[in-house]
Design a protein around this motif. Structure first.
Motif, PDB file in Angstrom:
ATOM      1  N   PHE A  13       3.774  31.041   5.000  1.00  0.00           N
ATOM      2  CA  PHE A  13       4.095  31.494   6.348  1.00  0.00           C
ATOM      3  C   PHE A  13       5.561  31.898   6.450  1.00  0.00           C
ATOM      4  CE2 PHE A  13       5.367  30.563  10.778  1.00  0.00           C
ATOM      5  CZ  PHE A  13       4.561  31.480  11.420  1.00  0.00           C
ATOM      6  N   VAL A  14       6.431  31.111   5.878  1.00  0.00           N
ATOM      7  CA  VAL A  14       7.867  31.414   5.899  1.00  0.00           C
ATOM      8  C   VAL A  14       8.147  32.700   5.115  1.00  0.00           C
ATOM      9  CG1 VAL A  14      10.143  30.618   5.125  1.00  0.00           C
ATOM     10  CG2 VAL A  14       8.593  29.041   6.288  1.00  0.00           C
ATOM     11  N   ILE A  15       7.471  32.872   3.984  1.00  0.00           N
ATOM     12  CA  ILE A  15       7.666  34.093   3.196  1.00  0.00           C
ATOM     13  C   ILE A  15       7.223  35.309   3.990  1.00  0.00           C
ATOM     14  CG2 ILE A  15       6.825  35.340   1.153  1.00  0.00           C
ATOM     15  CD1 ILE A  15       6.840  32.646  -0.309  1.00  0.00           C
ATOM     16  N   ILE A  16       6.081  35.209   4.671  1.00  0.00           N
ATOM     17  CA  ILE A  16       5.596  36.332   5.479  1.00  0.00           C
ATOM     18  C   ILE A  16       6.567  36.637   6.608  1.00  0.00           C
ATOM     19  CG2 ILE A  16       3.778  37.044   7.088  1.00  0.00           C
ATOM     20  CD1 ILE A  16       1.802  35.598   5.247  1.00  0.00           C
ATOM     21  N   LEU A  17       7.105  35.600   7.232  1.00  0.00           N
ATOM     22  CA  LEU A  17       8.079  35.825   8.300  1.00  0.00           C
ATOM     23  C   LEU A  17       9.353  36.473   7.766  1.00  0.00           C
ATOM     24  CD1 LEU A  17       7.887  32.604  10.481  1.00  0.00           C
ATOM     25  CD2 LEU A  17       7.203  34.902  11.131  1.00  0.00           C
ATOM     26  N   PHE A  18       9.779  36.024   6.601  1.00  0.00           N
ATOM     27  CA  PHE A  18      11.037  36.495   6.045  1.00  0.00           C
ATOM     28  C   PHE A  18      10.936  37.936   5.542  1.00  0.00           C
ATOM     29  CE2 PHE A  18      14.344  36.583   2.684  1.00  0.00           C
ATOM     30  CZ  PHE A  18      15.436  36.341   3.490  1.00  0.00           C
ATOM     31  N   PHE A  19       9.882  38.255   4.786  1.00  0.00           N
ATOM     32  CA  PHE A  19       9.773  39.566   4.158  1.00  0.00           C
ATOM     33  C   PHE A  19       8.898  40.538   4.936  1.00  0.00           C
ATOM     34  CE2 PHE A  19      10.790  36.911   0.438  1.00  0.00           C
ATOM     35  CZ  PHE A  19      11.924  37.578   0.026  1.00  0.00           C
ATOM     36  N   GLY A  20       7.987  40.034   5.707  1.00  0.00           N
ATOM     37  CA  GLY A  20       7.036  40.909   6.392  1.00  0.00           C
ATOM     38  C   GLY A  20       5.817  41.149   5.529  1.00  0.00           C
ATOM     39  N   ALA A  21       4.698  41.381   6.171  1.00  0.00           N
ATOM     40  CA  ALA A  21       3.434  41.514   5.448  1.00  0.00           C
ATOM     41  C   ALA A  21       3.409  42.759   4.566  1.00  0.00           C
ATOM     42  CB  ALA A  21       2.276  41.548   6.440  1.00  0.00           C
ATOM     43  N   ARG A  22       4.148  43.780   4.907  1.00  0.00           N
ATOM     44  CA  ARG A  22       4.124  45.019   4.121  1.00  0.00           C
ATOM     45  C   ARG A  22       4.867  44.882   2.798  1.00  0.00           C
ATOM     46  NH1 ARG A  22       5.132  49.640   8.696  1.00  0.00           N
ATOM     47  NH2 ARG A  22       3.228  49.229   9.878  1.00  0.00           N
ATOM     48  N   LYS A  23       5.869  44.037   2.748  1.00  0.00           N
ATOM     49  CA  LYS A  23       6.685  43.913   1.541  1.00  0.00           C
ATOM     50  C   LYS A  23       6.075  42.968   0.511  1.00  0.00           C
ATOM     51  CE  LYS A  23      10.401  46.366   2.308  1.00  0.00           C
ATOM     52  NZ  LYS A  23      10.910  47.352   1.387  1.00  0.00           N
ATOM     53  N   ILE A  24       5.174  42.105   0.908  1.00  0.00           N
ATOM     54  CA  ILE A  24       4.646  41.098  -0.014  1.00  0.00           C
ATOM     55  C   ILE A  24       3.918  41.729  -1.205  1.00  0.00           C
ATOM     56  CG2 ILE A  24       3.009  39.181  -0.228  1.00  0.00           C
ATOM     57  CD1 ILE A  24       3.955  38.286   2.526  1.00  0.00           C
ATOM     58  N   PRO A  25       3.022  42.710  -1.022  1.00  0.00           N
ATOM     59  CA  PRO A  25       2.399  43.318  -2.207  1.00  0.00           C
ATOM     60  C   PRO A  25       3.406  43.979  -3.145  1.00  0.00           C
ATOM     61  CG  PRO A  25       1.172  43.891  -0.243  1.00  0.00           C
ATOM     62  CD  PRO A  25       2.432  43.219   0.208  1.00  0.00           C
ATOM     63  N   GLU A  26       4.427  44.581  -2.557  1.00  0.00           N
ATOM     64  CA  GLU A  26       5.460  45.207  -3.378  1.00  0.00           C
ATOM     65  C   GLU A  26       6.229  44.151  -4.176  1.00  0.00           C
ATOM     66  OE1 GLU A  26       9.565  47.592  -2.471  1.00  0.00           O
ATOM     67  OE2 GLU A  26       7.833  48.026  -1.194  1.00  0.00           O
ATOM     68  N   LEU A  27       6.556  43.045  -3.543  1.00  0.00           N
ATOM     69  CA  LEU A  27       7.247  41.960  -4.244  1.00  0.00           C
ATOM     70  C   LEU A  27       6.375  41.377  -5.345  1.00  0.00           C
ATOM     71  CD1 LEU A  27       8.870  40.096  -1.232  1.00  0.00           C
ATOM     72  CD2 LEU A  27      10.053  41.373  -3.003  1.00  0.00           C
ATOM     73  N   ALA A  28       5.092  41.166  -5.051  1.00  0.00           N
ATOM     74  CA  ALA A  28       4.174  40.615  -6.045  1.00  0.00           C
ATOM     75  C   ALA A  28       4.032  41.555  -7.235  1.00  0.00           C
ATOM     76  CB  ALA A  28       2.819  40.346  -5.405  1.00  0.00           C
ATOM     77  N   ARG A  29       3.971  42.851  -6.959  1.00  0.00           N
ATOM     78  CA  ARG A  29       3.862  43.845  -8.027  1.00  0.00           C
ATOM     79  C   ARG A  29       5.114  43.807  -8.907  1.00  0.00           C
ATOM     80  NH1 ARG A  29       3.403  48.043  -4.944  1.00  0.00           N
ATOM     81  NH2 ARG A  29       1.229  47.581  -4.503  1.00  0.00           N
ATOM     82  N   GLY A  30       6.278  43.717  -8.281  1.00  0.00           N
ATOM     83  CA  GLY A  30       7.523  43.646  -9.044  1.00  0.00           C
ATOM     84  C   GLY A  30       7.611  42.395  -9.893  1.00  0.00           C
TER      85      GLY A  30
END
Length: 61
Positions: A13-30
């Protein structure tokens, strides 16, 4: 120390708040690409060490 389900959910939940839902797939891919590069480099290094050790053992015989 092991994490239970509530702790993991809070962290997500904190990660989603911090990065936003759109950035999470990009971060995971990286992160996945970085892990893949690390594994490839590790395999290459092990192959080089094996080649060097086999060359040095053939020279000493």
């Amino acid at each position: 120390m092991s994490f239970g389900a509530p702790e993991i959910l809070i962290i997500l939940f904190v990660i989603i708040l911090f990065f936003g839902a759109r950035k999470i797939p990009e971060l995971a891919r990286g992160i996945g690409q970085g892990i893949n590069e690390f594994r490839n480099a590790t395999v290459d290094s092990e192959e080089e060490l094996d080649e060097d050790s086999s060359e040095s053992s053939s020279r000493t015989k």
